[in-house]
Design a protein around this motif. Structure first.
Motif, PDB file in Angstrom:
ATOM      1  N   VAL A  32     -11.621   1.313  -4.141  1.00  0.00           N
ATOM      2  CA  VAL A  32     -10.660   0.101  -4.199  1.00  0.00           C
ATOM      3  C   VAL A  32     -11.056  -0.467  -5.647  1.00  0.00           C
ATOM      4  N   GLU A  33     -10.234  -1.026  -6.514  1.00  0.00           N
ATOM      5  CA  GLU A  33     -10.255  -1.741  -7.591  1.00  0.00           C
ATOM      6  C   GLU A  33     -10.453  -3.038  -7.442  1.00  0.00           C
ATOM      7  N   PRO A  34     -11.258  -3.854  -8.206  1.00  0.00           N
ATOM      8  CA  PRO A  34     -11.191  -5.336  -8.009  1.00  0.00           C
ATOM      9  C   PRO A  34      -9.936  -6.103  -8.091  1.00  0.00           C
ATOM     10  N   GLY A  35      -9.797  -7.016  -6.799  1.00  0.00           N
ATOM     11  CA  GLY A  35      -8.423  -7.545  -6.709  1.00  0.00           C
ATOM     12  C   GLY A  35      -7.561  -6.753  -5.929  1.00  0.00           C
ATOM     13  N   GLU A  36      -8.006  -5.563  -5.675  1.00  0.00           N
ATOM     14  CA  GLU A  36      -6.889  -4.689  -4.868  1.00  0.00           C
ATOM     15  C   GLU A  36      -7.081  -4.579  -3.574  1.00  0.00           C
ATOM     16  N   SER A  37      -6.055  -4.610  -2.839  1.00  0.00           N
ATOM     17  CA  SER A  37      -6.166  -4.531  -1.239  1.00  0.00           C
ATOM     18  C   SER A  37      -6.327  -3.177  -0.883  1.00  0.00           C
ATOM     19  N   ASP A  38      -6.874  -2.672   0.320  1.00  0.00           N
ATOM     20  CA  ASP A  38      -6.892  -1.219   0.699  1.00  0.00           C
ATOM     21  C   ASP A  38      -5.368  -0.867   0.784  1.00  0.00           C
ATOM     22  N   GLU A  39      -4.567  -1.259   1.063  1.00  0.00           N
ATOM     23  CA  GLU A  39      -3.390  -0.816   1.312  1.00  0.00           C
ATOM     24  C   GLU A  39      -2.639  -0.243  -0.156  1.00  0.00           C
ATOM     25  N   ALA A  40      -2.881  -1.300  -1.252  1.00  0.00           N
ATOM     26  CA  ALA A  40      -2.538  -0.836  -2.609  1.00  0.00           C
ATOM     27  C   ALA A  40      -3.506   0.317  -2.991  1.00  0.00           C
ATOM     28  N   ALA A  41      -4.685   0.432  -2.796  1.00  0.00           N
ATOM     29  CA  ALA A  41      -5.604   1.164  -3.246  1.00  0.00           C
ATOM     30  C   ALA A  41      -5.172   2.654  -2.624  1.00  0.00           C
TER      31      ALA A  41
END
Length: 125
Positions: A32-41
């Motif tokens: 998971v990238e910084p600032g990213e939600s699990d869903e977006a990741a």
């Protein structure tokens, strides 16, 4: 984090092209990238590794796995459904394929994957 994706009774797996677990079969996923939600990741990683677009569903389960140099990976895997795209291994996936339940015991899977899928009742029918 990773994605548990089924199609016609088969589970989508990728063969890792890089560490950790290079050469082993696993669920599509990654960091998971910084600032990213699990869903977006999940959406990003599945697209990068398989060329498929997905809708992310509920959390299937979570597990901690040891990594190199004393690192511990916190892995959260989510159910997901394909909404588009064409299956094609890319990014750090050396291969991608749909696997029937019987094939899972014959593949070199990443450590603990089969056990976690069993525990979460997340195996193909």
């Amino acid at each position: 984090m990773g994605a548990i994706i089924f199609d016609a009774g088969r589970l989508l797996l990728v063969r890792r092209g890089h560490a950790p677990s290079a050469g082993l079969w696993s669920l599509p996923g990654g960091r998971v990238e910084p600032g990213e939600s699990d869903e977006a990741a999940v959406r990003r990683e599945v697209m990068e590794e398989t060329g498929l677009r997905v809708a992310v569903g509920p959390l299937a389960g979570a597990v901690d796995r040891p990594g190199p140099a004393g690192v511990t990976y916190e892995i959260r895997d989510y159910f997901a459904t394909v909404t588009g795209g064409v299956l094609s291994a890319s990014d750090d996936a050396a291969d991608a394929r749909w696997c029937a339940r019987a094939e899972l015991t014959r593949l070199a899977l990443s450590p603990g994957l089969l056990e976690a899928l069993r525990e979460w009742d997340a195996l193909p029918p």
